[in-house]
Design a protein around this motif. Structure first.
Motif, PDB file in Angstrom:
ATOM      1  N   UNK A  40       0.837  -1.208   0.000  1.00 23.33           N
ATOM      2  CA  UNK A  40       0.000   0.000   0.000  1.00 23.33           C
ATOM      3  C   UNK A  40       0.871   1.257   0.000  1.00 23.33           C
ATOM      4  N   UNK A  41       0.226   2.366  -0.269  1.00 24.77           N
ATOM      5  CA  UNK A  41       0.883   3.665  -0.219  1.00 24.77           C
ATOM      6  C   UNK A  41       0.887   4.135   1.231  1.00 24.77           C
ATOM      7  N   UNK A  65       8.062   6.067  -1.322  1.00 23.56           N
ATOM      8  CA  UNK A  65       8.994   6.653  -2.283  1.00 23.56           C
ATOM      9  C   UNK A  65       9.485   5.554  -3.217  1.00 23.56           C
ATOM     10  N   UNK A  66       9.993   5.969  -4.377  1.00 32.47           N
ATOM     11  CA  UNK A  66      10.493   4.986  -5.325  1.00 32.47           C
ATOM     12  C   UNK A  66      11.456   5.616  -6.313  1.00 32.47           C
ATOM     13  N   UNK A  67      12.115   4.785  -7.084  1.00 31.72           N
ATOM     14  CA  UNK A  67      13.069   5.235  -8.085  1.00 31.72           C
ATOM     15  C   UNK A  67      12.356   5.310  -9.428  1.00 31.72           C
ATOM     16  N   UNK A  78      15.068   9.382  -7.075  1.00 35.74           N
ATOM     17  CA  UNK A  78      14.210   8.843  -6.031  1.00 35.74           C
ATOM     18  C   UNK A  78      13.212   9.940  -5.655  1.00 35.74           C
ATOM     19  N   UNK A  79      11.930   9.642  -5.814  1.00 35.30           N
ATOM     20  CA  UNK A  79      10.896  10.656  -5.569  1.00 35.30           C
ATOM     21  C   UNK A  79       9.780  10.090  -4.694  1.00 35.30           C
ATOM     22  N   UNK A  80       9.004  10.993  -4.097  1.00 35.82           N
ATOM     23  CA  UNK A  80       7.865  10.594  -3.260  1.00 35.82           C
ATOM     24  C   UNK A  80       6.691  10.191  -4.136  1.00 35.82           C
ATOM     25  N   UNK A  81       5.962   9.186  -3.696  1.00 37.42           N
ATOM     26  CA  UNK A  81       4.707   8.797  -4.344  1.00 37.42           C
ATOM     27  C   UNK A  81       3.588   9.595  -3.694  1.00 37.42           C
ATOM     28  N   UNK A 110       9.347  17.434  -8.196  1.00 37.60           N
ATOM     29  CA  UNK A 110      10.312  18.473  -7.820  1.00 37.60           C
ATOM     30  C   UNK A 110      11.776  18.089  -8.110  1.00 37.60           C
ATOM     31  N   UNK A 111      12.230  16.872  -7.771  1.00 41.18           N
ATOM     32  CA  UNK A 111      13.631  16.522  -8.086  1.00 41.18           C
ATOM     33  C   UNK A 111      13.935  16.580  -9.588  1.00 41.18           C
TER      34      UNK A 111
END
Length: 119
Positions: A40-41, A65-67, A78-81, A110-111
């Motif tokens: 799950x998120x 988070x994931x790549x 690597x960013x937030x979901x 944002x990244x």
């Protein structure tokens, strides 16, 4: 409640001719399957699972988070979901924010923006 066994053995299946198979052997541990994790998120939660040979697998139960890759720009970050947007399997997986392969998710860009402006 006792854990349900999920068989991976072909003994419960029919023969190629359509006939029934005679079961002459018990279930074996090496034929064992496990229930799906249904990640799950949410805040990261990972559980170790003991596997054959004493090796460990790490079962992701929640992730935040994931790549992710921006293919055309050859850039991965690597960013937030943020949210689960679409899943072709079922709308229930969207409603419950379940992450599977091929789930369409919204991410925090944002990244990637910072990288693009710096480039």
């Amino acid at each position: 409640p006792p854990a349900r066994e999920i068989p991976r053995a072909p003994r419960h299946k029919h023969r190629a001719t359509g006939g029934r198979r005679n079961i002459h052997q018990k279930k074996r541990k090496f034929e064992m399957g496990r229930p799906s994790a249904l990640c799950k998120l949410g805040a990261k939660r990972v559980r170790p699972v003991r596997c054959r040979g004493g090796n460990m697998k790490y079962r992701g139960l929640r992730i935040d988070a994931g790549n992710f890759a921006w293919g055309s720009e050859n850039c991965a970050k690597k960013v937030r979901l943020l949210d689960v947007v679409y899943n072709s399997t079922s709308n229930e997986l969207v409603r419950t924010k379940t992450l599977t392969k091929n789930t369409i998710v919204q991410i925090d860009a944002q990244p990637f923006k910072q990288w693009y402006l710096k480039k």
